[in-house]
Motif scaffolding. Structure first.
Motif, PDB file in Angstrom:
ATOM      1  N   ASP A 127       6.685  -1.555   9.964  1.00  0.00           N
ATOM      2  CA  ASP A 127       6.648  -3.093   9.811  1.00  0.00           C
ATOM      3  C   ASP A 127       7.064  -3.135   8.478  1.00  0.00           C
ATOM      4  O   ASP A 127       7.187  -4.369   8.086  1.00  0.00           O
ATOM      5  N   GLU A 128       7.632  -2.327   7.635  1.00  0.00           N
ATOM      6  CA  GLU A 128       8.008  -2.570   6.262  1.00  0.00           C
ATOM      7  C   GLU A 128       7.057  -2.851   5.128  1.00  0.00           C
ATOM      8  O   GLU A 128       7.160  -3.577   4.196  1.00  0.00           O
ATOM      9  N   ASP A 129       5.652  -2.603   5.395  1.00  0.00           N
ATOM     10  CA  ASP A 129       4.638  -3.173   4.761  1.00  0.00           C
ATOM     11  C   ASP A 129       3.739  -2.019   4.144  1.00  0.00           C
ATOM     12  O   ASP A 129       2.455  -2.348   3.726  1.00  0.00           O
ATOM     13  N   ALA A 130       4.256  -0.800   4.405  1.00  0.00           N
ATOM     14  CA  ALA A 130       3.205   0.342   3.779  1.00  0.00           C
ATOM     15  C   ALA A 130       4.266   1.399   3.684  1.00  0.00           C
ATOM     16  O   ALA A 130       5.327   1.488   4.090  1.00  0.00           O
ATOM     17  N   LEU A 131       4.070   2.222   2.454  1.00  0.00           N
ATOM     18  CA  LEU A 131       5.106   3.280   2.066  1.00  0.00           C
ATOM     19  C   LEU A 131       4.114   4.607   2.078  1.00  0.00           C
ATOM     20  O   LEU A 131       2.840   4.744   1.866  1.00  0.00           O
ATOM     21  N   VAL A 155       9.191   4.592   4.656  1.00  0.00           N
ATOM     22  CA  VAL A 155       8.874   3.384   4.773  1.00  0.00           C
ATOM     23  C   VAL A 155       7.913   3.142   6.475  1.00  0.00           C
ATOM     24  O   VAL A 155       8.657   3.764   7.201  1.00  0.00           O
ATOM     25  N   ASP A 156       6.922   2.535   6.456  1.00  0.00           N
ATOM     26  CA  ASP A 156       6.560   2.246   7.905  1.00  0.00           C
ATOM     27  C   ASP A 156       7.537   1.245   8.895  1.00  0.00           C
ATOM     28  O   ASP A 156       8.179   0.489   8.272  1.00  0.00           O
ATOM     29  N   PRO A 195       0.941  -1.241   0.101  1.00  0.00           N
ATOM     30  CA  PRO A 195      -0.090   0.032  -0.058  1.00  0.00           C
ATOM     31  C   PRO A 195       0.818   1.288   0.193  1.00  0.00           C
ATOM     32  O   PRO A 195       1.870   1.237   0.585  1.00  0.00           O
TER      33      PRO A 195
END
Lengths: 204, 204
Positions: B74-78, B71-72, B12
């Motif tokens: 958890d490294e799963d959202a930008l 980058v967030d 995302p």
């Protein structure tokens, strides 16, 4: 509105701070999390790892008071406009979850839209801790009149810059003025957010 | 950073405007879209309906110049920090995609963090179109000195409010001052964003 949930019954949620404008976090919600958010006025999400609805800040106290829930054009993403309690949202202890760049370096740059609120936080902190060598602390100790006087001086300096022809000077004097303005408001116990809401009301 | 893509190879992306702080849109990216974004400096996404990478604004001109990719935790959202060209991002013609509340009503409230930039846009528009009955247009036609004079007057009025004990008055006078400040900057051709960047630099 007919929200479009994904195949797991989830919808993406962006939590944005109403005062600083920071994107505090990104998470997911299901129907139940949205309902609980609307009922209680506090942000709820769905945890994909724990497979359950959770209230943000329930244990940490980092609650998110939700002022508005906005829906995107495709009805498949939500924006929670929040007041972030404890001014901190990330489980790592950071203010928000987006604290690194793509190389993993900490991003320190404060962006234009968040500057005034963040500056006020710094001024407040200086007033509370009165650190050695801080200009803000020094001026504060000299009393409110000195702070207001400084604001008056900066206003006159900006006026002179506006009448001369040096754009760089206008920018620099305007920044000085905003600092002394926020400082004066802080002495008065007024949050910059209150002033900006007042300005917002006048748009209508 | 090891980005975590979902089972479809997507992550995302939130696009936030650096000047106003608005969340302009929410979309998805794959590895290729991120690479193209970094290579070109303009936002690319992955369209799930068309099953391909697209450059935002390629046909509409509503390009997004990307200043930072964050980058967030958890490294799963930008988070793309963007300059939104044409000041408009949504395919519906709205400024951003989050223009409705959960009942489907148009949200008009301008939030604290975006007020100064949005106010400057209104002032610019008034100066360009000079509509009848507009106070801004009237003052502008009287010349720059009158605008600067107004700023000086508002500064004095705020000073007096700071010395009296009426918090509401402080808030109201401060809002007046900010209006005349932004007006003066606009006459000078200075964007409030430049001033806020200057203030941001001083944090370090």
């Amino acid at each position: 509105m007919e929200l479009k949930f994904n195949e797991k019954g989830l919808i993406p949620v962006i939590a944005q701070d109403v005062r600083t404008g920071e994107v505090r976090m990104f998470a997911w919600a299901n129907q139940e999390a949205i309902e609980k958010t609307l009922q209680t006025g506090y942000a709820h999400y769905f945890s994909r790892s724990r497979n359950k609805v959770w209230k943000k800040g329930e244990t940490s106290g980092e609650l998110q008071k939700v002022l508005e829930v906005r829906v995107d054009c495709d009805e498949d993403a939500l924006l929670y406009i929040v007041h972030q309690e404890k001014d901190k949202a990330c489980h790592t202890g950071e203010r928000n979850c987006f604290f690194r760049d793509k190389e993993g370096k900490h991003v320190n740059r404060i962006l234009p839209f968040e500057v005034l609120a963040r500056l006020q936080d710094v001024i407040r902190e200086r007033i509370e801790t009165l650190p050695e060598g801080s200009y803000t602390a020094k001026l504060y100790k000299e009393g409110p009149d000195r702070v207001f006087q400084k604001f008056g001086e900066e206003a006159v300096e900006l006026l002179i810059a506006l009448k001369n022809s040096d754009k760089e000077r206008v920018v620099s004097e305007c920044a000085d003025l905003l600092y002394s303005l926020i400082f004066s408001l802080t002495v008065w116990g007024v949050d910059i957010e209150e002033v900006l809401w007042e300005l917002s009301k006048r748009f209508k």
